[in-house]
Design an enzyme around this catalytic site. Structure first.
Site: not given
Ligand code: GAR
Length: 203
Positions: A15, A112
């Site tokens: 996302t 993050h």
């Molecule tokens: C997001 O919330 C991002 O901030 C987090 O993983 C999720 C990925 O969602 N990242 C971390 O925790 C990094 N330490 P997405 O694939 O839908 O962007």
């Protein structure tokens, strides 16, 4: 250089990648172009989002390549071959070594899902971050975009946005609110800020 060439590294739903794609389409991200999306997870939905936006994709699997060193060597090769200027970690749930981050000073940014220095570092990723925030009982959380160095979640902060925790929140509900209100807002803005600095030769 007209626009900074961006590689987005992903592991999951993508996302945040989508927010970057939308920002490029809308013109908010005007000094950078997403040239490549790399996943370290086979079949990650983020890859589908990249294909729909006609962005080149690559999947690099540590296991298949023979471990982290081989993974990073191949990653470096691909980034160089594609003339990449900026690496964006958008839900990339693997830690890059100090050897790798040293090759890209000021050229890797990460989003993050908490207000660093809270709920960050090794082991704090994805839903685990929101579980920890709820377990602690904080009333405010948020998201941070920062430069990536050898310390997990330890590089200089570029942007932060606070989000309220509400009664009855589950980790999933909180994760969604943090994404909508913070991550999808500050990551594209930071991508633009850093891309502009690169284009202007200031980074
Ligand atoms: C997001 O919330 C991002 O901030 C987090 O993983 C999720 C990925 O969602 N990242 C971390 O925790 C990094 N330490 P997405 O694939 O839908 O962007």
């Amino acid at each position: 250089m007209l626009r900074a060439r961006i590689a987005v590294l992903v592991s999951g739903g993508g996302t945040n990648l989508q927010a970057l794609i939308n920002a490029e389409k809308s013109g908010l991200l005007r000094d950078g172009e997403i040239a490549l999306v790399i996943s370290n997870v086979d079949g990650a939905y983020a890859l589908e989002r990249a294909r729909m936006a006609e962005i080149e994709t690559l999947t690099l699997l540590k296991k298949e390549l023979g471990g982290r060193a081989a993974f990073e060597a191949r990653l470096q090769e691909e980034l160089e071959a594609h003339g990449i200027d900026l690496i964006i970690l958008a839900g990339f749930l693997s830690i890059l070594s100090a050897d790798f981050t040293a090759k890209w000073p000021g050229r890797i940014i990460n989003v993050h899902p908490a207000l660093i220095p809270s709920f960050c570092g090794k082991g704090f990723y994805g839903l685990k971050v929101h579980e920890a925030a709820l377990a602690y009982g904080v009333k405010v959380t948020g998201a941070t975009v920062h430069f990536v160095n050898e310390i997990p979640d330890g590089g200089r902060i570029i942007a932060q946005k606070a989000v309220e925790v509400q009664d009855g929140d589950t980790p999933e509900i909180l994760q969604k609110r943090v994404m909508q209100e913070a991550e999808w807002v500050i990551l594209p803005q930071a991508a633009q800020t850093v891309s502009k600095a690169i284009v202007e030769g200031k980074a």
